[in-house]
Design a protein around this motif. Structure first.
Motif: not given
Lengths: 115, 113
Positions: A39-68
């Motif tokens: 709230l009140g801040q800018k939109v921040e990138f977390l993670v990108s995903f291509y071909n069933n794997e993570i392409s890039e992730k930010s510092e925010i995207f730590d071990d507590q986060f996962s994508v599928e």
């Protein structure tokens, strides 16, 4: 017109609980993303995903986060043990780069409230 | 980390006049720039984009100008309409396919009657 959809629109959870945010990207898109906006801040990138794997992730995207991408249509973001500071709007986006056109199309967002 | 900056948090313009929203960036690797419009409780909606090989791109009432030497871009809306009232975000992407977008902090545009 095709659009990105997200569920739920609002999720309330207690600190330490796991949450899964769901997204259905545009069907012919190849690249998928998660962003968040505290709230009140800018939109921040977390993670990108291509071909069933993570392409890039930010510092925010730590071990507590996962994508599928569990099937051909859904794309999920899991937060294993939520913290108060995870409260934010989470946006899913997708894109289908053709030539030099890299527009990303966003879903309506899921408002996550951690109490 | 303020690689993309929108220095005007808000802008008020009369209906029918031109709205000019500005954006500055610092990362020389950015080569693709986009403008998004956002209403409250909705996701960002793509408006218009420009590649670094161009200096201008038009789409209807929306024109984006890019000045690479100054690392500056602007969005012109002519004529402005009340429905244009929203928050406008500038975003940038570095070279490569489907790279992450780096967003500015947004400018709230209000178009008055």
């Amino acid at each position: 017109e095709p659009e990105v959809t997200q569920t739920p629109s609002h999720q309330v959870t207690q600190m330490g609980q796991e949450v899964i945010l769901r997204c259905v990207p545009i069907s012919n898109h190849l690249y998928f993303y998660w962003y968040r906006q505290i709230l009140g801040q800018k939109v921040e990138f977390l993670v990108s995903f291509y071909n069933n794997e993570i392409s890039e992730k930010s510092e925010i995207f730590d071990d507590q986060f996962s994508v599928e991408r569990p099937d051909g249509s859904n794309f999920t973001l899991k937060i294993r043990s939520t913290k108060l500071e995870d409260s934010a709007m989470y946006f899913c986006a997708s894109s289908a780069p053709q030539g030099r056109s890299y527009e990303q199309y966003f879903g309506p967002g899921t408002r996550l409230t951690v109490t | 980390d303020q690689q993309v900056k929108q220095n005007s948090p808000s802008l008020s313009v009369q209906e029918g006049r031109i709205s000019i929203l500005n954006c500055d960036y610092t990362n020389s690797m950015f080569d693709y720039f986009l403008w998004y419009k956002k209403y409250p409780a909705e996701g960002p909606t793509f408006l218009i984009s420009i590649s670094s090989i161009k200096d201008k791109n038009e789409d209807g009432r929306f024109t984006v100008f890019l000045n690479k030497s100054a690392k500056h871009l602007s969005l012109h809306i002519v004529p402005s309409q009340p429905g244009d009232s929203a928050v406008y975000f500038c975003a940038a992407s570095a070279a490569g396919t489907a790279s992450k977008l780096t967003f500015g902090t947004g400018t709230r545009l209000q178009v008055t009657l």
